[in-house]
Design a protein around this motif. Structure first.
Motif, short mmCIF file in Angstrom:
data_model
loop_
_atom_site.label_atom_id
_atom_site.label_comp_id
_atom_site.label_asym_id
_atom_site.label_seq_id
_atom_site.Cartn_x
_atom_site.Cartn_y
_atom_site.Cartn_z
N LEU A 1 -0.13 11.57 4.94
CA LEU A 1 -0.61 10.81 3.72
C LEU A 1 0.52 9.59 3.80
O LEU A 1 1.43 9.59 4.30
N ASN B 1 -5.46 8.73 5.33
CA ASN B 1 -6.26 10.19 4.97
C ASN B 1 -6.18 10.40 3.75
O ASN B 1 -6.80 11.31 3.14
N GLY B 2 -5.23 9.69 2.84
CA GLY B 2 -5.10 9.90 1.71
C GLY B 2 -3.64 9.22 1.16
O GLY B 2 -2.77 8.81 2.08
N PHE B 3 -3.20 9.72 -0.10
CA PHE B 3 -2.30 8.89 -0.74
C PHE B 3 -1.33 10.08 -1.45
O PHE B 3 -1.93 10.82 -2.07
N LYS C 1 -7.67 22.12 -2.17
CA LYS C 1 -8.73 21.50 -1.01
C LYS C 1 -9.86 22.49 -0.78
O LYS C 1 -11.12 22.36 -0.63
N SER D 1 -7.40 13.88 -6.17
CA SER D 1 -7.54 15.29 -6.10
C SER D 1 -6.88 16.14 -7.07
O SER D 1 -7.43 17.09 -7.52
N LEU E 1 -9.39 3.82 -7.57
CA LEU E 1 -10.07 4.57 -6.48
C LEU E 1 -11.46 4.84 -6.49
O LEU E 1 -12.03 4.91 -5.51
N THR F 1 -13.47 6.98 -3.93
CA THR F 1 -12.57 8.33 -3.91
C THR F 1 -11.88 8.38 -5.31
O THR F 1 -12.43 7.73 -6.11
N TYR G 1 0.85 16.46 6.01
CA TYR G 1 -0.68 15.95 5.81
C TYR G 1 -0.84 14.59 6.16
O TYR G 1 -2.03 14.15 6.18
N MET H 1 -10.97 12.55 1.29
CA MET H 1 -9.41 12.03 1.13
C MET H 1 -8.57 13.12 0.31
O MET H 1 -9.31 13.53 -0.79
N LEU H 2 -7.40 13.07 0.81
CA LEU H 2 -6.44 13.75 -0.18
C LEU H 2 -5.63 12.76 -0.98
O LEU H 2 -4.82 12.30 -0.37
N ASN H 3 -5.62 12.83 -2.28
CA ASN H 3 -5.02 11.94 -3.14
C ASN H 3 -4.43 12.47 -4.26
O ASN H 3 -4.80 13.16 -5.09
#
Ligand code: AMP
Length: 293
Positions: free
Chosen positions: A27, A80-82, A191, A109, A101, A106, A25, A1-3
């Motif tokens: 998000l 996918n992420g926030f 990433k 990031s 999180l 998660t 992305y 996940m991309l946060n």
């Protein structure tokens, strides 16, 4: 996940850049300012309470905004992420966000901070006030209070995320596309960090053949060196740090592609055996239920 925490004072361009990042992305955008304005528009008790503070340019209470974020996280379990925009704004909010999180398995990031000086912000906000009619953008003393709230209560969060090696500074003055490009370069770098952690985890926990082990180790070592190179240049505030990030970001794309290829070929046996187990244990009735959901 991309946060991602998209950080910066009011008027730094967080809303504009969030829209572009979401598109790229996929998000989910969580802006506490937007959520609060929505409550005001619906004239809920929470909205009415928040309005009094927002109209003065003061921050709304931590428990209110934390509660809003929690319910948004809960209602998007498959994201996918926030992108967190305008949140967290205090240390209490940042700690609460980490906890929320963590419960979901998660973490944040990165914090990407758009840096813009105070006078430029005030100019931008007054212009936005004329165009959008937002009440808190129309009066210079309210704007100055918001910038002041930011400098005293929110700015210390730089340290909070720096201590976790998650803070990234981006020049917020320039064209929208140029700033977006800088953000994207940073996300590629972030990433790479996530990929390195995953790779190191795989090396430690997967049952690899000698050949796969060697490939994975070599890639992870290179990635680690690249990441350290960026971190060192930044710590010394070398002007070329940005260039180094760009170079590594480009190199990294190639590497991560080869890592994912390697990874695909690694745990095949595990995937196959996991599927076999799922097949055996999933009852037909349960399967039907999953399909109809
Ligand atoms: P923004 O749209 O992010 O500039 O937020 C507008 C106003 O909403 C702020 O000046 C605060 O009064 C309030 N607000 C938005 N987010 C928060 C937050 N995370 N914590 C406290 N107050 C907030």
């Amino acid at each position: 996940m991309l946060n991602i925490v998209l950080f910066g004072p009011p008027g730094a361009g967080k809303g504009t850049q969030s829209e572009k990042l979401i598109e790229k992305y996929g998000l989910i955008h969580l802006s506490t300012g937007d959520l609060l304005r929505n409550e005001i528009a619906k004239q809920t008790p929470l909205g009415l309470e928040a309005k009094q503070l927002m109209d003065k340019g003061d921050l709304v209470g931590d428990s209110i905004v934390i509660g809003m974020i929690e319910s948004k996280l809960d209602s998007n379990p498959d994201a996918n992420g926030f992108i967190f925009d305008g949140f967290p704004r205090t240390q209490a909010q940042a700690i609460a966000l980490d906890d929320l999180l963590q419960k979901k398995g998660t973490a944040i990031s990165a914090m990407l901070a758009l840096e813009v000086d105070n006078e430029e912000l005030i100019k931008r906000l007054l212009l936005r006030g004329k165009e959008s009619g937002r009440p808190d953008d129309q009066n210079e003393s309210i704007i100055r209070n918001r910038v002041n709230e930011y400098n005293t209560k929110t700015l210390p969060l730089k340290n909070f995320y720096s201590e976790q090696s998650k803070f990234h500074s981006i020049d917020g003055i320039g064209s929208i596309n140029q700033i977006f490009n800088d953000l994207v370069q940073r996300i590629i770098f972030v990433k790479a960090e996530i990929e390195l952690t995953n790779l190191e985890n795989d090396i430690e926990h997967l049952d690899l053949t000698i050949n796969d082990f060697e490939v994975a180790t070599e890639i992870s070592e290179e990635l680690k060196q690249d990441i350290e190179e960026v971190r060192k240049s930044e710590a010394k505030q070398k002007p070329q740090a940005k260039k180094v990030v760009e170079k590594i970001a480009t190199k990294k794309v190639v590497k991560v592609n080869s890592v994912s290829k390697t990874k695909k070929s690694l745990p095949v046996k595990k995937i196959v055996s996991k599927k076999a187990v799922t097949k055996k244990t999933t009852k037909p009735a349960a399967k039907k239920q999953i399909v109809s959901q």
